[in-house]
Motif scaffolding. Structure first.
Motif, PDB file in Angstrom:
ATOM      1  N   VAL A   1       0.838  -1.202   0.000  1.00 13.73           N
ATOM      2  CA  VAL A   1       0.000   0.000   0.000  1.00 13.73           C
ATOM      3  C   VAL A   1       0.872   1.252   0.000  1.00 13.73           C
ATOM      4  CG1 VAL A   1      -1.592   1.370   1.408  1.00 13.73           C
ATOM      5  CG2 VAL A   1      -2.041  -1.050   1.025  1.00 13.73           C
ATOM      6  N   PHE A   2       1.918   1.264   0.814  1.00 10.73           N
ATOM      7  CA  PHE A   2       2.787   2.435   0.875  1.00 10.73           C
ATOM      8  C   PHE A   2       3.521   2.641  -0.453  1.00 10.73           C
ATOM      9  CE2 PHE A   2       6.687   4.737   1.937  1.00 10.73           C
ATOM     10  CZ  PHE A   2       6.157   5.813   2.643  1.00 10.73           C
ATOM     11  N   LEU A   3       3.970   1.557  -1.081  1.00 11.87           N
ATOM     12  CA  LEU A   3       4.667   1.675  -2.368  1.00 11.87           C
ATOM     13  C   LEU A   3       3.724   2.212  -3.444  1.00 11.87           C
ATOM     14  CD1 LEU A   3       6.832  -1.583  -2.434  1.00 11.87           C
ATOM     15  CD2 LEU A   3       7.599   0.773  -2.029  1.00 11.87           C
ATOM     16  N   LEU A   4       2.492   1.695  -3.478  1.00 16.42           N
ATOM     17  CA  LEU A   4       1.528   2.184  -4.462  1.00 16.42           C
ATOM     18  C   LEU A   4       1.143   3.639  -4.182  1.00 16.42           C
ATOM     19  CD1 LEU A   4      -0.905  -0.858  -4.867  1.00 16.42           C
ATOM     20  CD2 LEU A   4       0.803  -0.029  -6.497  1.00 16.42           C
ATOM     21  N   GLY A   5       1.005   3.976  -2.902  1.00 20.19           N
ATOM     22  CA  GLY A   5       0.632   5.341  -2.550  1.00 20.19           C
ATOM     23  C   GLY A   5       1.714   6.355  -2.839  1.00 20.19           C
TER      24      GLY A   5
ATOM     25  N   ARG B   1       4.755  12.191  -7.280  1.00 22.40           N
ATOM     26  CA  ARG B   1       4.125  12.818  -6.123  1.00 22.40           C
ATOM     27  C   ARG B   1       4.408  12.013  -4.862  1.00 22.40           C
ATOM     28  NH1 ARG B   1      -2.016  13.813  -7.271  1.00 22.40           N
ATOM     29  NH2 ARG B   1      -1.777  14.830  -5.243  1.00 22.40           N
ATOM     30  N   ALA B   2       4.403  12.685  -3.736  1.00 27.01           N
ATOM     31  CA  ALA B   2       4.652  12.032  -2.454  1.00 27.01           C
ATOM     32  C   ALA B   2       3.437  11.217  -2.027  1.00 27.01           C
ATOM     33  CB  ALA B   2       4.991  13.076  -1.390  1.00 27.01           C
ATOM     34  N   ALA B   3       3.641  10.385  -1.004  1.00 30.01           N
ATOM     35  CA  ALA B   3       2.558   9.543  -0.484  1.00 30.01           C
ATOM     36  C   ALA B   3       1.642  10.381   0.407  1.00 30.01           C
ATOM     37  CB  ALA B   3       3.135   8.374   0.298  1.00 30.01           C
ATOM     38  N   THR B   4       0.657  11.025  -0.215  1.00 32.03           N
ATOM     39  CA  THR B   4      -0.284  11.844   0.537  1.00 32.03           C
ATOM     40  C   THR B   4      -1.291  10.943   1.243  1.00 32.03           C
ATOM     41  OG1 THR B   4      -1.807  12.016  -1.329  1.00 32.03           O
ATOM     42  CG2 THR B   4      -0.060  13.682  -1.164  1.00 32.03           C
ATOM     43  N   PRO B   5      -1.988  11.456   2.270  1.00 28.55           N
ATOM     44  CA  PRO B   5      -3.015  10.646   2.938  1.00 28.55           C
ATOM     45  C   PRO B   5      -4.065  10.111   1.979  1.00 28.55           C
ATOM     46  CG  PRO B   5      -2.516  12.589   4.242  1.00 28.55           C
ATOM     47  CD  PRO B   5      -1.780  12.755   2.945  1.00 28.55           C
ATOM     48  N   GLU B   6      -4.476  10.935   1.021  1.00 30.75           N
ATOM     49  CA  GLU B   6      -5.515  10.511   0.082  1.00 30.75           C
ATOM     50  C   GLU B   6      -5.034   9.344  -0.771  1.00 30.75           C
ATOM     51  OE1 GLU B   6      -4.439  13.583   0.442  1.00 30.75           O
ATOM     52  OE2 GLU B   6      -6.142  14.555   1.444  1.00 30.75           O
ATOM     53  N   ARG B   7      -3.786   9.407  -1.246  1.00 28.48           N
ATOM     54  CA  ARG B   7      -3.256   8.341  -2.097  1.00 28.48           C
ATOM     55  C   ARG B   7      -3.079   7.050  -1.296  1.00 28.48           C
ATOM     56  NH1 ARG B   7       1.637  10.010  -5.817  1.00 28.48           N
ATOM     57  NH2 ARG B   7       0.834   8.223  -6.961  1.00 28.48           N
ATOM     58  N   LEU B   8      -2.667   7.163  -0.046  1.00 22.67           N
ATOM     59  CA  LEU B   8      -2.525   5.974   0.791  1.00 22.67           C
ATOM     60  C   LEU B   8      -3.872   5.301   1.029  1.00 22.67           C
ATOM     61  CD1 LEU B   8       0.059   7.179   3.474  1.00 22.67           C
ATOM     62  CD2 LEU B   8       0.447   5.515   1.651  1.00 22.67           C
TER      63      LEU B   8
ATOM     64  N   ALA C   1      -7.910  -0.221  -2.731  1.00 25.47           N
ATOM     65  CA  ALA C   1      -7.685  -1.091  -3.892  1.00 25.47           C
ATOM     66  C   ALA C   1      -7.095  -2.435  -3.473  1.00 25.47           C
ATOM     67  CB  ALA C   1      -6.755  -0.392  -4.883  1.00 25.47           C
ATOM     68  N   ILE C   2      -6.080  -2.399  -2.616  1.00 25.40           N
ATOM     69  CA  ILE C   2      -5.465  -3.648  -2.159  1.00 25.40           C
ATOM     70  C   ILE C   2      -6.460  -4.475  -1.349  1.00 25.40           C
ATOM     71  CG2 ILE C   2      -3.671  -4.611  -0.670  1.00 25.40           C
ATOM     72  CD1 ILE C   2      -2.656  -3.546  -3.325  1.00 25.40           C
ATOM     73  N   SER C   3      -7.256  -3.809  -0.520  1.00 26.22           N
ATOM     74  CA  SER C   3      -8.245  -4.524   0.297  1.00 26.22           C
ATOM     75  C   SER C   3      -9.273  -5.228  -0.583  1.00 26.22           C
ATOM     76  CB  SER C   3      -8.942  -3.547   1.250  1.00 26.22           C
ATOM     77  OG  SER C   3      -8.031  -3.012   2.183  1.00 26.22           O
ATOM     78  N   ALA C   4      -9.708  -4.566  -1.643  1.00 25.53           N
ATOM     79  CA  ALA C   4     -10.685  -5.181  -2.539  1.00 25.53           C
ATOM     80  C   ALA C   4     -10.112  -6.427  -3.212  1.00 25.53           C
ATOM     81  CB  ALA C   4     -11.125  -4.164  -3.598  1.00 25.53           C
TER      82      ALA C   4
ATOM     83  N   ASP D   1       9.911  16.393   9.183  1.00 27.25           N
ATOM     84  CA  ASP D   1      10.174  15.727   7.913  1.00 27.25           C
ATOM     85  C   ASP D   1       8.927  14.910   7.567  1.00 27.25           C
ATOM     86  OD1 ASP D   1      10.972  14.007   5.857  1.00 27.25           O
ATOM     87  OD2 ASP D   1      13.047  13.995   6.542  1.00 27.25           O
ATOM     88  N   ILE D   2       8.116  15.438   6.654  1.00 23.89           N
ATOM     89  CA  ILE D   2       6.810  14.837   6.366  1.00 23.89           C
ATOM     90  C   ILE D   2       6.949  13.409   5.854  1.00 23.89           C
ATOM     91  CG2 ILE D   2       4.647  15.095   5.126  1.00 23.89           C
ATOM     92  CD1 ILE D   2       5.195  17.321   7.101  1.00 23.89           C
ATOM     93  N   GLY D   3       7.808  13.220   4.848  1.00 24.55           N
ATOM     94  CA  GLY D   3       7.976  11.886   4.272  1.00 24.55           C
ATOM     95  C   GLY D   3       8.492  10.881   5.289  1.00 24.55           C
ATOM     96  N   ARG D   4       9.471  11.309   6.085  1.00 23.87           N
ATOM     97  CA  ARG D   4      10.032  10.407   7.102  1.00 23.87           C
ATOM     98  C   ARG D   4       8.981  10.044   8.152  1.00 23.87           C
ATOM     99  NH1 ARG D   4      12.352  11.581  12.025  1.00 23.87           N
ATOM    100  NH2 ARG D   4      13.815  10.021  12.848  1.00 23.87           N
TER     101      ARG D   4
END
Length: 335
Positions: free
Chosen positions: A135-139, A144-151, A157-160, A233-236
């Protein structure tokens, strides 16, 4: 100088710890064979060969310790999820952790012939970790960075996909379905002390990491630009938060099966007392979540005594109506 608000929250946290100790004692005392609290206290410090002492040390203490660890893990993971996604209705299952663990257990039962709860543990943990990483890799894919919406979207998607896989396997194999249904309901019974010991390092690592992220989570709650201006550090922070969620949810789900509501509702209810400050929200969630989980487990033993109702069923029956009422009162969803 300590402010009045901090003193009040500190006193409240101590009170919550006291309630947790009482619930733990009740968890050891209540069951098919009820044991008076004085005898429980004596058996804890002076083990003997009596039936009561054997029940306490071989069955009740491992079950209670597991409830402590699983409850704390689910509460912290839920608080982290809500902070990272800035969504007060987020829960640990949002990243596909529960379904990742469930899919791995199905594979272990159907393809490798695993038939004991001790064997499910490592399959479930591996599945939960793999789902979270995916999920984190796809997000975070693309520029673009892994925003909350993308995560969240990646988690849905993965859950489905995992849900479809699980349904296909259990419908085609009755033996796998029969074994899987007992794990997937969520329970603390039947787990040995060895399971608690095996998963303790993962739970402790996740708890420490989650608590260390409190200040950074406070900073990014103000928004990405404000958070960076405050030195976060947002990404970290998001990456470490995902690691903590994986450790906490993976270990908890592996040990007890997928248990709902606890990680969703407890942090949300705690926020009404502590406010959005993660330095208080995380410790309160860590203490009060096992209170709820153990209380539900005790209630499940009482309702069907001398049998019992699994804790996952109890939390669902009790939690869902209460949470719906709470959400409506706070106007977090449309009436």
């Amino acid at each position: 100088m300590i402010s009045a608000g901090s003193a009040t929250r500190g006193a409240g946290l101590l009170g919550a710890c006291g309630v947790l100790v009482l619930v733990c004692l009740l968890s050891i005392a209540v069951g098919a064979r009820s044991i008076p609290l004085p005898e429980v206290w004596q058996a804890l410090w002076s083990p003997s060969d009596s039936t009561e002492s054997l029940v306490i040390h071989d069955l009740r203490i491992p079950r209670t310790l597991l409830g402590l660890g699983v409850g704390a893990a689910l509460g912290l993971a839920g608080a982290l999820m809500q902070a990272l996604t800035r969504n007060p209705l987020a829960d640990p299952g949002l990243l596909g952790v529960n379904l990742g663990a469930s899919a791995a257990v199905v594979i272990g039962i159907g393809w490798f012939g695993v038939g004991a709860a001790s064997g499910y543990v490592w399959f479930a943990f591996a599945g939960a970790a793999a789902a979270s990483v995916l999920v984190f890799l796809l997000g975070s894919a693309g520029r673009r960075a892994a925003t909350p919406e993308r995560l969240v979207l990646a988690g849905v998607a993965i859950s489905a996909a995992l849900s479809a896989f699980i349904s296909t396997v259990v419908l085609l194999d009755n033996k796998t379905f029969d074994q899987f249904r007992y794990w997937v309901v969520g329970a603390l019974a039947g787990r040995k002390m060895s399971t608690v010991i095996e998963l303790a390092p993962f739970l402790l690592a996740g708890i420490v990491l989650a608590l260390l992220l409190a200040r950074s989570l406070n900073a990014i709650a103000l928004g990405e630009e404000a958070g960076r201006a405050l030195g976060a550090d947002i990404g970290r922070t998001r990456a470490l938060g995902a690691v903590a969620i994986t450790l906490l949810c993976g270990a908890a789900t592996a040990a007890a099966g997928p248990i709902g509501f606890v990680g969703l509702a407890v942090p949300h209810m705690v926020r009404g007392f502590t406010g959005p400050d993660q330095r208080w929200l995380l410790p309160y969630s860590m203490v009060l979540s096992p209170v709820l989980l153990l209380a539900a487990d005790i209630l499940g033993r009482i309702l069907l005594s001398p049998g019992e109702l699994e804790v996952g069923v109890v939390t669902a029956f009790l939690g869902a109506p209460v949470f719906i009422l709470l959400v409506r009162r706070r106007k977090l969803v449309a009436a």
